[in-house]
Design a protein around this motif. Structure first.
Motif, PDB file in Angstrom:
ATOM      1  N   ALA A  51      -9.175   4.626  -0.283  1.00 41.83           N
ATOM      2  CA  ALA A  51      -8.559   3.864   0.807  1.00 41.83           C
ATOM      3  C   ALA A  51      -9.369   2.608   1.107  1.00 41.83           C
ATOM      4  N   PHE A  52     -10.683   2.747   1.091  1.00 44.59           N
ATOM      5  CA  PHE A  52     -11.544   1.578   1.307  1.00 44.59           C
ATOM      6  C   PHE A  52     -11.341   0.551   0.198  1.00 44.59           C
ATOM      7  N   LEU A  53     -11.315   1.020  -1.065  1.00 42.97           N
ATOM      8  CA  LEU A  53     -11.131   0.104  -2.188  1.00 42.97           C
ATOM      9  C   LEU A  53      -9.762  -0.562  -2.141  1.00 42.97           C
ATOM     10  N   MET A  54      -8.726   0.208  -1.838  1.00 39.24           N
ATOM     11  CA  MET A  54      -7.383  -0.378  -1.764  1.00 39.24           C
ATOM     12  C   MET A  54      -7.319  -1.460  -0.693  1.00 39.24           C
ATOM     13  N   SER A  55      -7.940  -1.185   0.450  1.00 33.29           N
ATOM     14  CA  SER A  55      -7.947  -2.187   1.524  1.00 33.29           C
ATOM     15  C   SER A  55      -8.723  -3.427   1.102  1.00 33.29           C
ATOM     16  N   ALA A  56      -9.872  -3.213   0.429  1.00 31.73           N
ATOM     17  CA  ALA A  56     -10.691  -4.350  -0.004  1.00 31.73           C
ATOM     18  C   ALA A  56      -9.962  -5.162  -1.074  1.00 31.73           C
ATOM     19  N   PHE A  57      -9.362  -4.486  -2.052  1.00 33.29           N
ATOM     20  CA  PHE A  57      -8.638  -5.196  -3.110  1.00 33.29           C
ATOM     21  C   PHE A  57      -7.474  -5.995  -2.528  1.00 33.29           C
ATOM     22  N   THR A  58      -6.711  -5.362  -1.661  1.00 33.57           N
ATOM     23  CA  THR A  58      -5.547  -6.045  -1.073  1.00 33.57           C
ATOM     24  C   THR A  58      -5.981  -7.239  -0.239  1.00 33.57           C
ATOM     25  N   LEU A 112      -8.754  16.315  -7.184  1.00 30.68           N
ATOM     26  CA  LEU A 112      -8.324  17.662  -6.818  1.00 30.68           C
ATOM     27  C   LEU A 112      -9.481  18.503  -6.302  1.00 30.68           C
ATOM     28  N   VAL A 113     -10.697  18.154  -6.732  1.00 29.27           N
ATOM     29  CA  VAL A 113     -11.872  18.932  -6.329  1.00 29.27           C
ATOM     30  C   VAL A 113     -12.485  18.378  -5.043  1.00 29.27           C
ATOM     31  N   TYR A 114     -12.575  17.072  -4.915  1.00 27.18           N
ATOM     32  CA  TYR A 114     -13.177  16.432  -3.738  1.00 27.18           C
ATOM     33  C   TYR A 114     -12.182  15.462  -3.094  1.00 27.18           C
ATOM     34  N   PRO A 115     -11.068  15.964  -2.602  1.00 25.33           N
ATOM     35  CA  PRO A 115     -10.029  15.040  -2.096  1.00 25.33           C
ATOM     36  C   PRO A 115     -10.448  14.286  -0.839  1.00 25.33           C
ATOM     37  N   LYS A 116     -11.167  14.922   0.050  1.00 22.23           N
ATOM     38  CA  LYS A 116     -11.491  14.286   1.333  1.00 22.23           C
ATOM     39  C   LYS A 116     -12.307  13.019   1.125  1.00 22.23           C
ATOM     40  N   PHE A 117     -13.396  13.128   0.372  1.00 13.19           N
ATOM     41  CA  PHE A 117     -14.273  11.976   0.163  1.00 13.19           C
ATOM     42  C   PHE A 117     -13.596  10.903  -0.693  1.00 13.19           C
ATOM     43  N   LEU A 118     -12.999  11.323  -1.817  1.00 16.02           N
ATOM     44  CA  LEU A 118     -12.444  10.346  -2.753  1.00 16.02           C
ATOM     45  C   LEU A 118     -11.233   9.620  -2.183  1.00 16.02           C
ATOM     46  N   LEU A 119     -10.408  10.304  -1.411  1.00 16.11           N
ATOM     47  CA  LEU A 119      -9.245   9.626  -0.837  1.00 16.11           C
ATOM     48  C   LEU A 119      -9.673   8.558   0.163  1.00 16.11           C
ATOM     49  N   LYS A 120     -10.732   8.815   0.917  1.00 11.58           N
ATOM     50  CA  LYS A 120     -11.236   7.790   1.831  1.00 11.58           C
ATOM     51  C   LYS A 120     -11.898   6.646   1.074  1.00 11.58           C
ATOM     52  N   ALA A 121     -12.610   6.995   0.006  1.00 16.58           N
ATOM     53  CA  ALA A 121     -13.239   5.939  -0.796  1.00 16.58           C
ATOM     54  C   ALA A 121     -12.176   5.041  -1.426  1.00 16.58           C
ATOM     55  N   GLY A 169       1.414  -1.541  -1.807  1.00 17.64           N
ATOM     56  CA  GLY A 169       0.225  -0.785  -2.184  1.00 17.64           C
ATOM     57  C   GLY A 169      -0.309   0.074  -1.051  1.00 17.64           C
ATOM     58  N   ILE A 170      -0.463  -0.507   0.127  1.00 14.65           N
ATOM     59  CA  ILE A 170      -1.057   0.223   1.243  1.00 14.65           C
ATOM     60  C   ILE A 170      -0.149   1.347   1.721  1.00 14.65           C
ATOM     61  N   CYS A 171       1.130   1.070   1.914  1.00 17.15           N
ATOM     62  CA  CYS A 171       2.052   2.092   2.436  1.00 17.15           C
ATOM     63  C   CYS A 171       2.292   3.208   1.420  1.00 17.15           C
ATOM     64  N   LEU A 172       2.431   2.845   0.156  1.00 19.63           N
ATOM     65  CA  LEU A 172       2.637   3.878  -0.857  1.00 19.63           C
ATOM     66  C   LEU A 172       1.405   4.759  -0.997  1.00 19.63           C
ATOM     67  N   TYR A 173       0.227   4.147  -0.993  1.00 21.03           N
ATOM     68  CA  TYR A 173      -0.993   4.956  -1.102  1.00 21.03           C
ATOM     69  C   TYR A 173      -1.153   5.850   0.120  1.00 21.03           C
ATOM     70  N   GLY A 174      -0.859   5.338   1.304  1.00 20.68           N
ATOM     71  CA  GLY A 174      -0.982   6.150   2.508  1.00 20.68           C
ATOM     72  C   GLY A 174      -0.113   7.390   2.442  1.00 20.68           C
ATOM     73  N   PHE A 230      -7.802  -6.611   5.718  1.00 19.31           N
ATOM     74  CA  PHE A 230      -8.714  -5.492   5.478  1.00 19.31           C
ATOM     75  C   PHE A 230      -8.764  -4.560   6.689  1.00 19.31           C
ATOM     76  N   ALA A 231      -8.898  -5.134   7.882  1.00 19.32           N
ATOM     77  CA  ALA A 231      -8.974  -4.300   9.084  1.00 19.32           C
ATOM     78  C   ALA A 231      -7.672  -3.532   9.305  1.00 19.32           C
ATOM     79  N   SER A 232      -6.534  -4.210   9.130  1.00 14.75           N
ATOM     80  CA  SER A 232      -5.247  -3.547   9.339  1.00 14.75           C
ATOM     81  C   SER A 232      -5.022  -2.438   8.318  1.00 14.75           C
ATOM     82  N   ALA A 233      -5.271  -2.740   7.047  1.00 14.10           N
ATOM     83  CA  ALA A 233      -5.033  -1.754   5.987  1.00 14.10           C
ATOM     84  C   ALA A 233      -5.974  -0.565   6.125  1.00 14.10           C
ATOM     85  N   LEU A 234      -7.257  -0.847   6.357  1.00 16.37           N
ATOM     86  CA  LEU A 234      -8.224   0.245   6.466  1.00 16.37           C
ATOM     87  C   LEU A 234      -7.945   1.093   7.703  1.00 16.37           C
TER      88      LEU A 234
END
Length: 994
Positions: A216-223, A205-214, A273-278, A69-73
């Protein structure tokens, strides 16, 4: 104004206060949940004596999850932060530019000069809205599919119930191109999921900054969650045990595929998952910056942005190269070709292609990373990078997918046997080893048909143990006659053997008796709804009581089963009724309370102010207080609160019925209990009850034990056919013994030569015990497990063919025959017998299953598994000579049902209000002959109480139906003209010669 300002300040403070209060409450709830779960588990494992094992397990899980989680996030947030720094500043909105014409002209001129000023810093890119919009929508949709897939995998690893223990999680499915189409179709089929997905795509497309970070948090938590749950595949990586056998393609020891390869697959799942999403998240951030959608044009990629994307692209290509490198090993499980594993096309074409794609991806990754490290300040053309990526994609599709199909169709299939023969031989060899078929001793069984009355007398123990009672009719009878009360049930009955010592009572020596044993368990769901109170459920109805023991070959008056042990209540000094003194002295009963069983799914508190219901007696009930060693003490307020939260039962915290000696008994279902301790094992579906005196402690009331067979399995044994069970390696390495009264669990190693169990024994040295320390009274009741036998039999039907050409032609394919049970056909199930095998001078307990040729009904072979003493686990295969006809079960059933006299009698019983049930047709090997026995039951349609009314015996050319087995056998081997003969029909009608 001051008043308004003060009000606004108060409002802002109130909002912050409520926000912090809400976060504090959520944190408190989460913390209490974690503390309760962790504390409850620690106390339970401490009670079981396996706390060090659990602490090691939980340390690995927490360590893996936290590190991932720490590494991915950190990786994702750092790159998103860089992207936010490097992205274009958003231009002013139209509303602001319309405030004044002068301001608008100045703004437009300023924007024009700004674009001209920065255009020199950009590599020219022509992305108008018609190209930009589909591109960003596609990337946004890909992010949604990625998070949906990883969310589904994470949910699949979750086990929400506290009582239901963690079980071995499934292998995480990798996010591959073919999965994108499947997920899209799955989403479009459900209207709600489609609407939600489209909404998220637009929101990105409307709120990319917030949603992409959110995300990212979910992807790290799921992984992190998935990888922490895969500890069973990761820990063995560090303690492998050699199989001392290599596979021929990569010359790797089998241990690499069993212990190392699954860990590498888990790592691949996380990296993809992490590298492709990044990469996608950063690219989407750049494409949406500068109000590109509202302006209808994307101005281009800057030098710094391009450099950033080169670095991320290099990481993605490195992961792709790693994935293709692992795909090389996946070829050993390829279903292509006529046999399982790497085929001719896989070895000659697919393997070089995967190697080439892996090396090429690594080279591209190094090139991109070098461009990231040594990036030129002047604009550099992207055409070489684009060209290389297009070439790589073309090779991946053309060479990776198209070329193997062409080679398989044009080169292999026209000369398939010659091309595939060595690979077929590998599949045969590795499959036979993985399923223990190599150790089967095979010999020819040539039925002589020479049984006589003397032969029957010489095999008296075999004949006396021929099973006339099947599970289903015995359980139906038990539920009518032995259930006693509504809250008791008989969930199952098991075949076993006991030595009944009658030497003191008669001249006959002690001998094995095949029996059906059934536990009388508590079924709280059957308690009347009005009586299902919290006190009844958790304090009064706490345990089952006793068991029934029936000889499989005896019939009491009225065609009912005869019981060695039955009923409830003190009779002749024992808590259960026994048939004779020999039974009482041979079979220990003790205090037969069943606190842990197959049907036990409630937690209970014992030693309270409320006495527990022990058993019913006449018009009153007998009560008892549990004095066993099981249970967790609730002798303090914090323990009561802890388990009240753990079990989500707050009545535990406020009930006045508890005392200092009160104990909590939970996870009383034996399968849940053992899975919680050792989830990395696979367990047999049929635990069986044993009554044995182990003499562990003086005056110990416990004499009932559950025995469960446990298996070490894998789906990564190379070249071994995986079949429908999802595994291609299995060993019955462990015997688990659970005390039905105290609840303690012991794991005994039954097959120390198994490398997998050797590895787990190194990881958890305090968990397993050698078989030599198992009490002898329990070892006498070990039996070869049906589940393992069934899997081996299923593989043997194909893999008894060891010649590659015979295997390719399927010349000698076998199948399991059918029998008629009741009035419907079904496959014959393996069954236990006490008999003497050919050329073995003594009777023993065996498991047997016959085989017939594919699409034919005559017998071709039968497989036997031995269960007694030093011969335990030995498999013997007896094949019939191909030049003679041996009747199969379907042929005998057809003879029975076609016989006019027998079928007429069955039809008479099948009148309104009753029905005849044809039981299991057993094939009994005696010396060098086969005897066929089938019981016939009669059951009322209103009150299902089956009675045994006839026994059908077939031998050679005769079929006999009589009231008892003895009459039927006597009618065949010693017909008495002075007695009215039973129904005797010839199997074949002689053909008249013209």
């Amino acid at each position: 104004m001051k008043l308004i300002s003060a009000k606004l300040t108060t409002f802002n403070l109130s909002r912050r206060y409520y926000l912090f209060a809400l976060l504090g409450i959520a944190g408190l709830v989460l913390t209490s949940e974690i503390v309760a779960r962790l504390g409850g588990e620690i106390l339970w494992f401490q009670e079981m004596g396996y706390l060090p094992m659990y602490l090691l397990r939980i340390t690995w899980q927490i360590g893996l999850g936290s590190a991932v989680f720490a590494s991915a996030l950190g990786y994702l947030f750092k790159n998103l932060q860089i992207a936010e720094t490097l992205k274009y500043t958003d231009l002013h909105s139209d509303a602001e530019r319309k405030q004044s014409k002068t301001r608008k002209r100045a703004s437009l001129n300023q924007q024009l000069h700004k674009q001209q000023a920065i255009s020199s810093k950009y590599i020219p890119t022509s992305l108008r809205l018609r190209w930009l919009l589909p591109l960003v929508l596609g990337l946004s949709l890909l992010i949604c599919l990625l998070i949906i897939h990883y969310g589904q995998v994470a949910i699949a690893q979750w086990q929400p119930s506290v009582i239901q223990p963690s079980i071995a999680p499934i292998t995480p499915l990798l996010f591959r191109p073919e999965l994108i189409g499947q997920l899209t179709i799955q989403i479009l089929r459900e209207r709600l999921s489609a609407v939600v997905t489209i909404s998220v795509v637009i929101a990105l497309l409307v709120y990319p900054k917030f949603l992409l970070k959110a995300i990212a948090f979910l992807m790290s938590a799921f992984t992190a969650w998935v990888i922490s749950r895969q500890w069973m595949r990761i820990i063995p990586y560090f303690q492998p045990t050699s199989f001392e056998r290599t596979e021929p393609v990569f010359n790797q020891d089998i241990s690499f595929y069993i212990f190392n390869f699954p860990t590498l697959e888990v790592v691949e799942f996380g990296l993809v998952g992490i590298c492709l999403y990044g990469f996608i998240a950063v690219l989407l951030t750049y494409l949406l910056s500068g109000n590109s959608l509202s302006e209808g044009k994307f101005v281009g990629i800057s030098h710094d942005q391009q450099r950033h994307l080169y670095g991320l692209g290099g990481v993605v290509m490195m992961v792709i190269g790693f994935s293709y490198w692992l795909n090389r090993y996946e070829l050993l499980y390829s279903p292509r070709g006529v046999s399982y594993g790497a085929s001719y096309t896989d070895n000659m074409v697919q393997l070089p292609v995967y190697t080439c794609l892996s090396v090429l991806a690594l080279a591209i990754a190094i090139y991109l990373i070098l461009r990231w490290i040594r990036f030129h300040r002047q604009p550099v053309s992207r055409k070489p990078v684009v060209a290389v990526l297009i070439l790589y994609l073309t090779m991946a599709i053309g060479l990776g997918e198209g070329l193997p199909i062409a080679v398989q169709s044009l080169i292999v299939q026209p000369n398939e046997l010659a091309r595939e023969q060595p690979y077929i031989q590998r599949t045969i060899s590795f499959t036979r080893q993985a399923f223990g078929l190599e150790s089967i001793s095979s010999q020819v069984f040539n039925p002589q048909g020479k049984l006589t009355e003397k032969s029957i007398q010489n095999n008296d123990l075999t004949v006396r143990n021929i099973r006339l009672w099947d599970k289903q009719p015995l359980l139906a009878t038990n539920r009518q006659l032995q259930q006693i009360r509504l809250y008791y049930s008989f969930p199952d009955a098991d075949i076993d053997r006991y030595t009944i010592n009658e030497e003191k009572l008669s001249k006959s020596p002690a001998s094995q008796q095949q029996v059906l044993i059934a536990a009388r368990e508590l079924d709280y769901a059957a308690v009347p709804q009005e009586a299902q109170t919290w006190v009844n459920q958790h304090l009064i109805y706490t345990h089952g009581y006793g068991f029934t023991l029936s000889p499989v070959n005896r019939v009491a008056a009225g065609g009912l089963p005869e019981y060695f042990i039955k009923d409830i209540g003190i009779t002749e000094g024992t808590p259960l009724s026994t048939a004779s003194e020999a039974v009482r002295t041979s079979i220990p009963i003790g205090q037969p309370r069943i606190y842990y069983g197959e049907n036990t799914d409630t937690y209970v508190m014992t030693g309270t102010k409320v006495k527990e219901l022990d058993y019913p007696s006449d018009n009153d009930n007998v009560y008892n207080i549990y004095d066993g060693r099981g249970g967790l003490a609730l002798d303090s307020w914090w323990r009561r609160m802890l388990f009240a939260k753990y079990l989500n039962d707050w009545r535990m915290a406020v009930t006045p019925e508890f005392q200092p000696e009160t104990k909590l008994l939970f996870r009383r279902n034996i399968m849940q209990r053992i899975k919680a301790i050792a989830p990395f094992l696979r367990y047999d579906s049929d635990p069986y009850l044993v009554a044995a005196s182990t003499k562990t402690q003086a005056n110990d009331p416990s004499s009932l034990y559950w025995i469960v067979d446990a298996y070490t399995t894998s789906d990564r044994y190379p070249y071994s056919d995986i079949g429908k069970e999802g595994l291609n390696y299995i060993r019955n390495s462990i015997k688990v013994v659970i005390d039905a009264y105290h609840g303690n669990v012991n794991f005994y190693i039954a097959e120390p030569s198994d490398p997998i169990i050797h590895t787990w024994a190194k990881i958890f040295p305090d968990l397993f015990k050698p078989m030599s320390v198992m009490p002898e009274a329990l070892r006498q009741h070990l039996r070869y497990p049906v589940d393992l036998f069934s899997i081996q039999s299923e593989r043997l039907m194909t893999y008894h063919m060891t010649d590659a050409q015979v295997f390719y032609n399927r010349e000698d394919q076998w199948q399991i025959p059918n029998e008629v049970y009741g009035d419907k056909p079904r496959l014959v199930e393996p069954y236990y017998l006490i008999t003497s095998l050919p050329e073995v001078p003594f009777e023993e307990f065996i498991l047997l299953l016959p085989f017939t040729p594919k699409e034919r009904t005559n017998l071709v072979a039968w497989l036997a598994a031995r269960s007694d003493g030093e011969n335990y686990g030995k498999l013997l295969l007896y094949t019939f000579p191909k030049q003679i006809l041996v009747y199969g079960t379907e042929q005998i059933e057809a003879r029975i049902n076609q016989d006019p006299v027998i079928s007429q009698q069955i039809s008479l019983w099948n009148r309104q209000g009753s029905r005849a049930i044809q039981g299991n047709l057993l094939i009994i090997p005696i010396e060098q002959s086969l005897l066929y026995v089938e019981p016939l039951y009669l059951e009322s349609t209103q009150n299902k109480l089956p009675t045994l009314v006839r026994v059908i015996v077939a031998y050679e050319n005769r079929i006999v139906m009589a009231q008892t087995l003895q009459q039927a056998i006597a009618a065949i081997f010693k017909p008495d003209p002075g007695i009215t003969p039973p129904i005797i029909r010839p199997v074949e009608t002689p053909t008249l010669q013209p």
